[in-house]
Design an enzyme around this catalytic site. Structure first.
Site, mmCIF file in Angstrom:
data_model
loop_
_atom_site.group_PDB
_atom_site.id
_atom_site.type_symbol
_atom_site.label_atom_id
_atom_site.label_comp_id
_atom_site.label_asym_id
_atom_site.label_seq_id
_atom_site.Cartn_x
_atom_site.Cartn_y
_atom_site.Cartn_z
ATOM 1 N N CYS A 1 35.524 7.995 -11.043
ATOM 2 C CA CYS A 1 35.427 8.398 -12.273
ATOM 3 C C CYS A 1 36.487 10.212 -12.163
ATOM 4 C CB CYS A 1 34.664 9.329 -13.085
ATOM 5 S SG CYS A 1 34.676 10.179 -14.351
ATOM 6 N N CYS B 1 37.950 8.381 -14.917
ATOM 7 C CA CYS B 1 37.924 8.421 -17.151
ATOM 8 C C CYS B 1 38.752 9.573 -16.787
ATOM 9 C CB CYS B 1 36.720 9.163 -16.437
ATOM 10 S SG CYS B 1 35.529 8.129 -15.706
ATOM 11 N N LYS C 1 42.425 9.323 -16.007
ATOM 12 C CA LYS C 1 43.228 8.811 -17.035
ATOM 13 C C LYS C 1 43.288 9.459 -18.728
ATOM 14 C CE LYS C 1 39.761 7.281 -19.791
ATOM 15 N NZ LYS C 1 39.267 6.151 -19.884
ATOM 16 N N TYR D 1 39.222 -2.461 -21.469
ATOM 17 C CA TYR D 1 39.488 -0.900 -21.761
ATOM 18 C C TYR D 1 40.877 0.338 -21.062
ATOM 19 C CZ TYR D 1 36.149 1.334 -18.413
ATOM 20 O OH TYR D 1 35.866 2.378 -17.252
ATOM 21 N N GLU E 1 44.260 0.943 -22.752
ATOM 22 C CA GLU E 1 44.921 2.535 -22.443
ATOM 23 C C GLU E 1 45.638 2.812 -21.859
ATOM 24 O OE1 GLU E 1 39.820 3.816 -22.158
ATOM 25 O OE2 GLU E 1 41.004 3.366 -20.204
ATOM 26 N N HIS F 1 33.394 17.731 -45.429
ATOM 27 C CA HIS F 1 34.299 17.698 -46.252
ATOM 28 C C HIS F 1 35.821 18.859 -45.762
ATOM 29 C CE1 HIS F 1 37.358 15.904 -48.808
ATOM 30 N NE2 HIS F 1 36.796 16.602 -49.459
ATOM 31 N N GLU G 1 32.547 11.766 -42.147
ATOM 32 C CA GLU G 1 31.908 11.946 -43.869
ATOM 33 C C GLU G 1 31.990 10.285 -44.761
ATOM 34 O OE1 GLU G 1 33.489 14.372 -46.818
ATOM 35 O OE2 GLU G 1 35.314 13.836 -46.482
HETATM 36 C C1 LIG Z 1 40.884 3.933 -14.448
HETATM 37 C C2 LIG Z 1 39.445 3.708 -14.763
HETATM 38 C C3 LIG Z 1 39.438 4.731 -15.612
HETATM 39 C C4 LIG Z 1 37.822 4.650 -16.384
HETATM 40 N N1 LIG Z 1 37.701 5.541 -17.604
HETATM 41 C C5 LIG Z 1 36.094 5.957 -17.544
HETATM 42 C C6 LIG Z 1 35.615 6.559 -19.382
HETATM 43 O O1 LIG Z 1 36.973 6.504 -19.619
HETATM 44 N N2 LIG Z 1 34.613 6.893 -19.502
HETATM 45 C C7 LIG Z 1 33.642 5.816 -18.528
HETATM 46 O O2 LIG Z 1 32.098 6.596 -18.299
HETATM 47 N N3 LIG Z 1 33.768 5.446 -17.116
HETATM 48 C C8 LIG Z 1 35.499 5.056 -16.919
HETATM 49 N N4 LIG Z 1 35.652 4.497 -15.837
HETATM 50 C C9 LIG Z 1 34.365 4.025 -15.094
HETATM 51 C C10 LIG Z 1 33.941 5.284 -13.885
HETATM 52 O O3 LIG Z 1 34.903 5.876 -13.334
HETATM 53 C C11 LIG Z 1 32.704 4.757 -12.965
HETATM 54 O O4 LIG Z 1 32.046 4.040 -13.794
HETATM 55 C C12 LIG Z 1 32.566 5.327 -11.693
HETATM 56 O O5 LIG Z 1 32.556 6.319 -11.553
HETATM 57 C C13 LIG Z 1 31.104 4.760 -11.598
HETATM 58 O O6 LIG Z 1 30.968 5.925 -10.795
HETATM 59 P P1 LIG Z 1 29.832 5.471 -8.708
HETATM 60 O O7 LIG Z 1 29.173 6.253 -8.829
HETATM 61 O O8 LIG Z 1 29.306 4.267 -9.660
HETATM 62 O O9 LIG Z 1 31.054 4.750 -8.690
HETATM 63 P P2 LIG Z 1 32.390 5.382 -7.935
HETATM 64 O O10 LIG Z 1 32.889 6.876 -9.011
HETATM 65 O O11 LIG Z 1 33.316 4.302 -7.773
HETATM 66 O O12 LIG Z 1 31.884 5.901 -6.677
HETATM 67 C C14 LIG Z 1 31.582 5.352 -5.227
HETATM 68 C C15 LIG Z 1 32.095 6.162 -4.100
HETATM 69 O O13 LIG Z 1 31.746 5.575 -3.257
HETATM 70 C C16 LIG Z 1 32.693 5.607 -2.294
HETATM 71 N N5 LIG Z 1 32.554 5.183 -0.669
HETATM 72 C C17 LIG Z 1 32.307 3.580 -0.644
HETATM 73 N N6 LIG Z 1 31.528 2.812 0.409
HETATM 74 C C18 LIG Z 1 31.074 3.613 1.163
HETATM 75 C C19 LIG Z 1 30.906 3.624 2.334
HETATM 76 N N7 LIG Z 1 30.810 2.990 2.408
HETATM 77 N N8 LIG Z 1 30.636 4.744 2.463
HETATM 78 C C20 LIG Z 1 31.154 6.423 1.781
HETATM 79 N N9 LIG Z 1 31.454 6.077 0.667
HETATM 80 C C21 LIG Z 1 31.724 5.523 0.085
HETATM 81 C C22 LIG Z 1 33.918 5.365 -2.456
HETATM 82 O O14 LIG Z 1 35.066 5.867 -1.755
HETATM 83 C C23 LIG Z 1 34.156 6.208 -3.739
HETATM 84 O O15 LIG Z 1 34.085 7.780 -4.606
HETATM 85 C C24 LIG Z 1 36.569 4.087 -15.616
HETATM 86 C C25 LIG Z 1 37.200 3.362 -13.894
HETATM 87 C C26 LIG Z 1 38.235 3.650 -14.225
HETATM 88 C C27 LIG Z 1 38.991 2.522 -12.814
#
Ligand SMILES: Cc1cc2nc3c(=O)[nH]c(=O)nc-3n(C[C@H](O)[C@H](O)[C@H](O)COP(=O)(O)OP(=O)(O)OC[C@H]3O[C@@H](n4cnc5c(N)ncnc54)[C@H](O)[C@@H]3O)c2cc1C
Length: 455
Positions: free
Chosen positions: A40, A45, A48, A174, A178, A431, A436
């Site tokens: 994110c 997010c 983006k 999406y 976008e 308004h 609205e």
């Molecule tokens: C281009 C794009 C735009 C988006 N726009 C939106 C939006 O506008 N609104 C919205 O709500 N959501 C949006 N999302 C979705 C949102 O980013 C995700 O839903 C959110 O980040 C999920 O969080 P998470 O903690 O599950 O995973 P992540 O944020 O992906 O975090 C997982 C982390 O785990 C780390 N990791 C993985 N494996 C290991 C390991 N073995 N050891 C240590 N670290 C590890 C990774 O490096 C990563 O940093 C978007 C996604 C993308 C790709």
């Protein structure tokens, strides 16, 4: 055990869970292999939306003439935008790291993998934990076609050295729509190619149609019904071939064709954690995996892949394990937005989903927002309510138009509370706004769905 809780992944879900648990006094370790804040903050997010906003400034400069301004628009500098974005993301990443450290969590800048159900290899060091959270997120996948590596994925798009002059975005989710909006708004000839008749499968039909119109009005060239066959290079040019033999060339091809959970190589077999064929970790409503002391949160479970869902899950789990407040998150009525140009926002059921359950009253309005009567920009707003005919409860709120996400976030509270059409009707409007319209929709557009009794 070294820790009461060890969190694998410092993204939206992992950081929230680790921070709240540490705040309760638990001994918490958290490992992140790439960047704090996860997808994110770094490649999702936040950057983006900054790119979407960059595009909006260009449109506003053009629109200002209708309001009497003389604006001379110079060229846009992609490198300046990316540098500004990078500074902001670096600032945010630092905040995430500090939040964790200040809460008392032990931070590991390392990859973590399972050795056994209670032991992890964290950057070569063995650590043990009573509870373990898998919050490893997901990654973009290229389509399985020859030459796919010649195209970029969303992770790359945030670090492009220069703006393409002509770009093909493949996909209709999406992220695809976008980025099509971003590239077009920043001056590229932009083509959006997708398999379905309309973009955004799974969204309300009226919104999908309105989005296709909006993209076309913005200047994005739409190619519906396309099957990707292969991608080839001709020097710097990329040539995309479709199933019917037609080709399209550009200097950049961007695949936004799907994401996959990050579970490969995690050692889940050694931990006894079950996954689906997609790689998604199977969880109960309490976010428990097949191993009762191992939990999975956020995108790695591939349920509702949104940041607020991931953080809500992380918070609920920390409250449950260490806060004396066991609770679950409801995945019903999760509001969401698509930051297309203009954006879409939605909460609750689509007309198609609601109509499958029984008869619904549908209210739709489409208009030119006040601003564009003067700007002359061809940009419409579409708003829609889906109402259960029997109870008059609002089942779905949908909007495509400027400020849609800001408007729908408030209405989502009403939907979650079970508001009826009559509640909306007796609410006085503000308004002059577009919002609205949601409380002045008096004339039903149509009835949809079948009466259960008649089936
Ligand atoms: C281009 C794009 C735009 C988006 N726009 C939106 C939006 O506008 N609104 C919205 O709500 N959501 C949006 N999302 C979705 C949102 O980013 C995700 O839903 C959110 O980040 C999920 O969080 P998470 O903690 O599950 O995973 P992540 O944020 O992906 O975090 C997982 C982390 O785990 C780390 N990791 C993985 N494996 C290991 C390991 N073995 N050891 C240590 N670290 C590890 C990774 O490096 C990563 O940093 C978007 C996604 C993308 C790709």
């Amino acid at each position: 055990m070294d820790f009461d809780l060890f969190v694998i992944g410092g993204g939206s879900a992992g950081v929230r869970c680790a921070r709240i648990a540490a705040g309760y006094g638990a001994r918490v370790g958290v490992a992140e292999e790439r960047f704090w804040g996860g997808t994110c903050v770094n490649i999702g997010c936040v950057p983006k939306k900054l790119l979407v906003q960059a595009g909006e400034y260009g449109a506003w400069a053009d629109d200002a003439a209708g309001f009497g301004w003389t604006v001379t628009k110079g060229p846009h500098s992609w490198p300046a935008l990316i540098a500004a974005k990078d500074r902001e993301i670096t600032r945010l990443e630092g905040i995430y790291r500090r939040l964790l450290a200040n809460a008392g969590a032990t931070i590991f800048d390392a990859r973590a993998t399972f050795i056994d159900p209670h032991t992890l290899d964290v950057g070569g060091k063995h650590v043990t934990a009573t509870n373990i959270v898998i919050a490893t997120g997901g990654h973009p996948e290229r389509p399985p076609i020859p030459g796919a590596e010649l195209g970029i994925i969303s992770d790359d798009a945030f670090f492009l050295k220069e703006m393409p002059r002509k770009v093909i975005v493949c996909g209709s989710g999406y992220i695809a729509v976008e980025f099509a909006g971003i590239f077009q708004a920043l001056g590229a000839e932009t083509h959006l190619v997708y398999r379905q008749p309309l973009p955004l499968r799974g969204f309300d039909g009226d919104m999908r149609e309105a989005l296709a119109e909006a993209l076309a009005a913005q200047g994005v060239i739409l190619h519906a019904g396309c099957h990707l066959q292969k991608l080839e290079a001709d020097g710097e040019q990329r040539i995309l071939t479709f199933g019917d033999g037609q080709t399209l060339s550009a200097d950049l091809v961007f695949f936004a064709t799907g994401r996959k959970p990050n579970t490969a190589g995690l050692g889940l077999d050694k931990a006894g954690v079950t996954t689906l064929p997609s790689g998604a970790v199977v969880v109960s409503p309490k976010m428990q995996t097949s191993q009762p002391h191992i939990y999975a949160l956020g995108d790695v479970t591939d349920q509702v892949n949104l940041t607020p869902v991931a953080t809500a899950e992380g918070h609920a789990l920390a409250d449950t394990l260490f806060g004396g407040n066991p609770r679950e998150i409801s995945l019903r009525n999760v509001p969401s937005a698509v930051f297309s140009t203009p954006p879409i926002s939605t909460v609750g059921l689509t007309e198609e989903e609601a109509a499958a359950l029984g008869p619904v009253d549908v209210y739709v309005t489409k208009f030119t927002p006040m601003r564009h009567n003067l700007s002359g920009r061809n940009r419409k707003t579409t708003m829609k309510l889906v109402v259960d005919q029997a109870t008059q409860r609002i089942l779905g709120v949908h909007m495509l138009g400027e400020d849609a996400p800001e408007i729908v976030q408030g209405l989502a509270i009403a939907v979650v509370m079970g508001a009826t059409k009559q509640d909306f009707d007796r609410t006085i409007g503000i308004h002059p706004t577009a919002a609205e319209e949601f409380v002045t929709l008096r004339t039903r557009t149509r009835v949809s769905g079948v009466a259960k009794a008649a089936e």
